[in-house]
Design an enzyme around this catalytic site. Structure first.
Site, PDB file in Angstrom:
ATOM      1  N   GLU A 120     -20.732 -25.487  31.920  1.00 59.31           N
ATOM      2  CA  GLU A 120     -19.702 -24.487  32.189  1.00 59.31           C
ATOM      3  C   GLU A 120     -18.622 -25.120  33.062  1.00 59.31           C
ATOM      4  O   GLU A 120     -18.956 -25.784  34.055  1.00 59.31           O
ATOM      5  CB  GLU A 120     -20.284 -23.270  32.913  1.00 59.31           C
ATOM      6  CG  GLU A 120     -19.237 -22.177  33.039  1.00 59.31           C
ATOM      7  CD  GLU A 120     -19.746 -20.911  33.739  1.00 59.31           C
ATOM      8  OE1 GLU A 120     -20.900 -20.865  34.165  1.00 59.31           O
ATOM      9  OE2 GLU A 120     -18.942 -19.985  33.841  1.00 59.31           O
ATOM     10  N   GLY A 260     -22.584 -24.172  43.062  1.00 58.56           N
ATOM     11  CA  GLY A 260     -23.833 -23.688  43.647  1.00 58.56           C
ATOM     12  C   GLY A 260     -24.998 -23.822  42.691  1.00 58.56           C
ATOM     13  O   GLY A 260     -26.008 -24.444  43.002  1.00 58.56           O
ATOM     14  N   ALA A 261     -24.845 -23.253  41.519  1.00 55.34           N
ATOM     15  CA  ALA A 261     -25.927 -23.274  40.546  1.00 55.34           C
ATOM     16  C   ALA A 261     -25.407 -22.791  39.201  1.00 55.34           C
ATOM     17  O   ALA A 261     -24.304 -22.253  39.127  1.00 55.34           O
ATOM     18  CB  ALA A 261     -27.083 -22.379  40.998  1.00 55.34           C
ATOM     19  N   HIS A 296     -28.529 -14.391  41.756  1.00 55.24           N
ATOM     20  CA  HIS A 296     -27.292 -14.470  40.964  1.00 55.24           C
ATOM     21  C   HIS A 296     -27.549 -15.122  39.600  1.00 55.24           C
ATOM     22  O   HIS A 296     -27.200 -14.553  38.564  1.00 55.24           O
ATOM     23  CB  HIS A 296     -26.244 -15.252  41.754  1.00 55.24           C
ATOM     24  CG  HIS A 296     -24.916 -15.362  41.079  1.00 55.24           C
ATOM     25  ND1 HIS A 296     -23.879 -14.492  41.320  1.00 55.24           N
ATOM     26  CD2 HIS A 296     -24.445 -16.238  40.165  1.00 55.24           C
ATOM     27  CE1 HIS A 296     -22.840 -14.828  40.596  1.00 55.24           C
ATOM     28  NE2 HIS A 296     -23.151 -15.893  39.879  1.00 55.24           N
ATOM     29  N   GLU A 297     -28.155 -16.294  39.626  1.00 56.85           N
ATOM     30  CA  GLU A 297     -28.352 -17.008  38.350  1.00 56.85           C
ATOM     31  C   GLU A 297     -29.331 -16.251  37.457  1.00 56.85           C
ATOM     32  O   GLU A 297     -29.135 -16.159  36.248  1.00 56.85           O
ATOM     33  CB  GLU A 297     -28.828 -18.434  38.586  1.00 56.85           C
ATOM     34  CG  GLU A 297     -27.937 -19.274  39.512  1.00 56.85           C
ATOM     35  CD  GLU A 297     -26.458 -19.211  39.217  1.00 56.85           C
ATOM     36  OE1 GLU A 297     -26.081 -19.056  38.036  1.00 56.85           O
ATOM     37  OE2 GLU A 297     -25.646 -19.302  40.170  1.00 56.85           O
ATOM     38  N   GLU A 319     -18.975 -12.982  36.230  1.00 56.63           N
ATOM     39  CA  GLU A 319     -19.162 -13.414  37.617  1.00 56.63           C
ATOM     40  C   GLU A 319     -18.992 -12.279  38.623  1.00 56.63           C
ATOM     41  O   GLU A 319     -19.788 -12.132  39.537  1.00 56.63           O
ATOM     42  CB  GLU A 319     -18.230 -14.590  37.952  1.00 56.63           C
ATOM     43  CG  GLU A 319     -18.531 -15.875  37.160  1.00 56.63           C
ATOM     44  CD  GLU A 319     -19.958 -16.396  37.323  1.00 56.63           C
ATOM     45  OE1 GLU A 319     -20.670 -15.947  38.241  1.00 56.63           O
ATOM     46  OE2 GLU A 319     -20.362 -17.259  36.516  1.00 56.63           O
TER      47      GLU A 319
HETATM   48  N1  LEU Z   1     -21.773 -19.751  36.366  1.00 58.11           N
HETATM   49  C1  LEU Z   1     -21.976 -20.475  37.598  1.00 58.11           C
HETATM   50  C2  LEU Z   1     -22.266 -19.418  38.650  1.00 58.11           C
HETATM   51  O1  LEU Z   1     -23.255 -18.812  38.627  1.00 58.11           O
HETATM   52  C3  LEU Z   1     -20.810 -21.335  37.966  1.00 58.11           C
HETATM   53  C4  LEU Z   1     -20.730 -22.632  37.205  1.00 58.11           C
HETATM   54  C5  LEU Z   1     -19.347 -23.182  37.081  1.00 58.11           C
HETATM   55  C6  LEU Z   1     -21.636 -23.674  37.771  1.00 58.11           C
HETATM   56  O2  LEU Z   1     -21.496 -19.077  39.475  1.00 58.11           O
END
Ligand code: LEU
Length: 882
Positions: A120, A260-261, A296-297, A319
């Site tokens: 991403e 972050g992730a 979040h993830e 997001e």
């Molecule tokens: N989708 C990711 C997130 O949870 C961001 C990505 C660009 C690493 O924010």
């Protein structure tokens, strides 16, 4: 570089149904064979098939089994176009890539000898040619082949369907993802890793396998991430009725990571910073961050993966919504009302610290942007945090149940699809029979609205009028704004500080009148009339921060002190104290600018008294007191000023802290002693809150920089049984002239030199220490442990200095800006994404005093002229200078 516009969206010429990939993994040269089945999209008028690709060596290209002749396709800047292909295409492509030379950390790269991917937003195109856009969703089967000894673990999305030996010292694993997904959710991991695994039973009774993968030696730091994952799974079932749809869910930690992730389907890849924790290496803040990022993830699995974005302009669709979900999750994990308020205050602080400045600066953009040059530059606090505020407003307007109905309808309509922010809004509106047309402006207009409050009390009629008016300053490309649909939560306090039951003139008086009402401000100006108001009330407006706006309301100092003491809304209690402090700091800053000696006989009885009352109020949660006793940050103060003089702001804030330290010295001591915990460490919110208040007290006392405070910090440092207390003590030592300062810093490094995340903390702490100037930062850069190539390390020192040490970064000789320019230029060659983040540290240059402004402009120009810039940095610098 080219600007991409939202209005230019067109559907793809071809859909992809299946993707089969084979990787021969080798750090120097990896071969990727891809076979995709594609079919023409009847809704597209384009004739040609457009694929994206970057930095690839194309080794094979076959359409329906036949190699393509040189005139059948064209390789362009980042594209591969195949002319006039048939209706149904089997496309076979072989590419060769060089993972160990990939310092951008996008696509396939090597970190500490292991392979990882980050796709991403547009990283998949660095692996193979592909229609690398989120609306193209396909089913993936992936075979990984690699040396067995060096890469014993081979992971990809979905389920492991086959594995075995290849004979020649190599082995393979084949993974199949049962869900169709956009390419940005593709992931692979290969290397020498170990895992903490547990089985978990879902509410439905189904058992799933949960794994947290880390490098050898880190297994003792995975428990908290695992707990957070299980809590996330349970929470999403309970709050939204959303179940984990795979039999296996993996989290992998990597030390080199831009963000972050990442929520890759079934194979989340995380920055180590958001996985690894135990009391020895991680602070309370780290524990809390891990919980929220794991949440979040995980929550992305539904809001992002099952329903994804049509195009990257819709990024906030996933997001903003997922930040909202992780914020609610963290709040629910704390559970108590004050706990929720504390979380809310922390989130609003982030918004004000980072998003309000963004919204008022050269990179301001709507939650759903209309254009971008480099999408990586749009992973912003506006998309994430303001996006979350926008989602929260639906819940405020529709109620928790109404919001849930909207979510249910959203999934009912769009599961398996790539959709838009409008689709989300439509689901919310339709599920609740509400017209949310005007609400769309939150997505299309940038800038932070201001809401002005005027009131009038009619003692005879017992009526209280509240007039709300709104405005929004211009932002780049948007001169004038239309009025937003703003939920304003209001309460009224009587003289004893109790909530008055609220009745609006328009609606009939019910028997049980609420004490908080959400007023809907939709026009430029509106008056709301409350009836049956027995006395002139003190209004509590924008309770729980019901909208991401700036509230202009004229309170007398006494009213603020009153709200601080009595408001039943904990957020507004905190807010009243912040307003009071802000008011004093702005006034003092003005005085210091006129007369540098103005701070000499500083006396602030009102502020000191209200701080004393809060500090000593044992009925208040320690975590809340910590927030209430923290003065607004220098950045937040700067945002309130027309012309910013960072030295003056710093001097004032520092003087106030010293004053509060002197005049409340004993009170701080009592709070310090009273919040010490003898027992074993636990990161839970209540223990963390006590530590937070204790360490705040330590920080205030350290302002005195006397023997007593040095001894206190030293003894805490020596006796701490956890990283939170150690860091707080070390910071106290590092900021003053304690004799143990150098020994403590050297000893700390020695003790933790093998813990990368702790070494990061060591750099950060020094970068932000008061006497660290540019020369000291440069000295730290030549420390053997420093490298620009690791994003966490670069951030720990350079970003912390440029964004977290205002008086030194804005040194009047301009040395900070020169250093900034050099660092942006150096990082630009290594990692454009990280460089572009740093490039934004001068966003607000136009706001500074003329001498600083001129030097900042020079530094920006220096970067602009420095030679070929990445798209990322180019966009930021160009917009800054525009
Ligand atoms: N989708 C990711 C997130 O949870 C961001 C990505 C660009 C690493 O924010």
């Amino acid at each position: 570089p080219q600007t991409i516009y939202r209005k230019d969206y067109t559907p793809p010429a071809y859909w992809v149904d299946t993707v089969e990939m084979g990787f021969d993994l080798d750090p120097a040269e990896t071969r990727v064979a891809t076979r995709m089945t594609m079919r023409r999209n009847p809704d597209s008028r384009a004739r040609n098939l457009l694929l994206h690709g970057e930095g690839l060596q194309l080794a094979q290209l076959r359409v329906n089994g036949k190699a393509l002749g040189p005139r059948a396709y064209a390789l362009g800047q980042g594209t591969l176009e195949i002319f006039n292909p048939p209706q149904n295409v089997v496309l076979e492509i072989e590419t060769v890539i060089k993972p160990d030379q990939n310092t951008s950390l996008m696509g396939l790269y090597v970190s500490n000898g292991n392979f990882f991917t980050q796709c991403e937003a547009e990283g998949f195109r660095k692996i193979t040619y592909f229609p690398d856009r989120p609306d193209v969703m396909a089913r993936y089967t992936v075979m990984l082949r690699a040396d067995k000894e060096r890469y014993p673990v081979l992971l990809s999305n979905g389920n492991l369907i086959d594995q075995g030996d290849l004979g020649d010292g190599r082995h393979y694993a084949t993974w199949e993802d049962p869900f169709k997904k956009p390419s940005y959710l593709f992931a692979l991991v290969a290397g020498n890793l170990v895992c903490h695994e547990e089985t978990y039973r879902l509410q439905s009774g189904r058992e799933v396998l949960l794994q947290v993968w880390v490098e050898e030696g880190n297994l003792d730091k995975t428990q908290h991430a695992m707990e957070s994952l299980k809590n996330s799974i349970r929470w999403d079932e309970e709050r939204f009725g959303l179940e984990l749809d795979l039999d296996r869910f993996m989290i992998v930690a990597v030390g080199d990571f831009n963000m972050g992730a990442m929520e890759n389907k079934g194979l989340n890849i995380f920055n180590t910073k958001y996985v690894l924790a135990n009391p020895r290496i991680a602070t309370d803040a780290d524990f809390a961050n891990i919980e929220s990022v794991v949440g979040h993830e995980y929550f992305h699995n539904w809001t992002g993966n099952r329903v994804t974005c049509r195009d990257w302009f819709q990024l906030s669709l996933k997001e903003g919504l997922t930040v909202f979900r992780d914020q609610e999750f963290s709040a629910d994990m704390i559970g108590t009302d004050t706990g929720r308020a504390v979380k809310r205050i922390e989130d609003v602080r982030v918004l004000r610290q980072a998003q309000f400045p963004e919204d008022a600066g050269p990179m301001a953009h709507p939650v759903r942007p209309d254009s971008y040059v480099e999408i990586n530059n749009f992973y912003t606090v506006t998309i994430y945090e303001k996006g979350s505020e926008v989602v929260r407003m639906y819940q405020t307007l529709l109620g928790k149940d109404g919001f849930r109905k909207g979510m249910d309808l959203y999934f009912q309509r769009h599961d398996g699809q790539a959709v838009t922010c409008d689709d989300f809004r439509a689901a919310m509106a339709d599920a609740n029979g509400r017209d949310l047309t005007q609400f769309e402006l939150w997505y299309s207009q940038a800038g932070t609205p201001r809401v002005k409050v005027e009131t009038r009390y009619d003692a005879i009629g017992k009526q209280y009028e509240m007039t709300l008016s709104q405005s929004c300053p211009p932002t780049p490309g948007e001169e004038s704004k239309q009025p937003f649909h703003i939920p304003v939560a209001v309460g009224l306090l009587d003289a004893a500080g109790r909530d008055i039951p609220l009745r609006l003139a328009a609606s009939g008086a019910g028997p049980d009148a609420p004490t908080t009402l959400v007023l809907e401000l939709t026009r430029d100006k509106q008056t709301f009339v409350f009836t049956h108001v027995p006395e002139r009330p003190v209004p509590s407006v924008l309770r729980d921060f019901s909208a991401p706006v700036i509230l202009d309301i004229d309170y007398a100092d006494e009213e603020l002190a009153f709200l601080m003491a009595h408001d039943s809304d904990a957020f507004n209690r905190w807010e009243a104290g912040q307003r009071l402090a802000m008011r004093r700091m702005l006034a003092l800053t003005e005085q210091v600018e006129a007369d540098p000696a103005a701070l000499q006989n500083l006396d602030e009885p009102m502020l000191v008294d209200s701080f004393r009352a809060t500090l000593n109020d044992e009925a208040l949660d320690p975590a809340f007191r910590e927030l209430a006793l923290t003065l607004p940050s220098e950045t937040i103060i700067a945002e309130q000023m027309a012309v910013v003089n960072p030295q003056a702001i710093h001097a004032v804030r520092r003087a106030l802290r010293r004053l509060l330290a002197q005049q409340l010295r004993l009170d701080w001591r009592v709070a310090y002693e009273g919040n010490r915990d003898a027992g074993p460490y636990s990161p839970d919110a209540s223990a963390a809150g006590r530590r937070g208040l204790k360490n705040l007290a330590l920080g205030y006392l350290a302002e005195l920089d006397d023997t007593e405070s040095h001894l206190l910090a030293q003894s805490q440092y020596d006796n701490a049984n956890n990283m939170t207390d150690r860091m707080a003590a070390l910071a106290a030592l590092a900021n003053g002239g304690a004799p143990g300062r150098e020994d403590a810093l050297a000893g700390f490094y020695d003790e933790f030199k093998d813990e990368a995340l702790v070494v990061d903390k060591w750099f950060t702490l020094q970068a932000m220490a008061r006497n660290t100037d540019v020369a000291a930062v440069r000295a730290l850069m030549s420390h053997p442990a420093f490298t620009l190539k690791n994003p966490n390390r670069a951030r720990s020192l350079i970003f912390s200095f440029c964004n977290g040490n205002p008086p030194q970064f804005h040194a009047t000789d301009g040395s900070g800006y020169g250093f900034w320019a050099e660092s942006v230029i150096a990082l630009n060659r290594i990692n454009p994404q990280v460089a572009a983040r740093l490039a934004r540290s001068l966003d607000r240059w136009r706001k500074f005093t003329p001498p600083l402004r001129a030097m900042m402009q020079d530094a920006l120009r220096q970067v602009a002229r420095s030679g070929p810039l990445s798209k990322d940095v180019h966009e930021v610098i160009t917009k800054s200078l525009a």
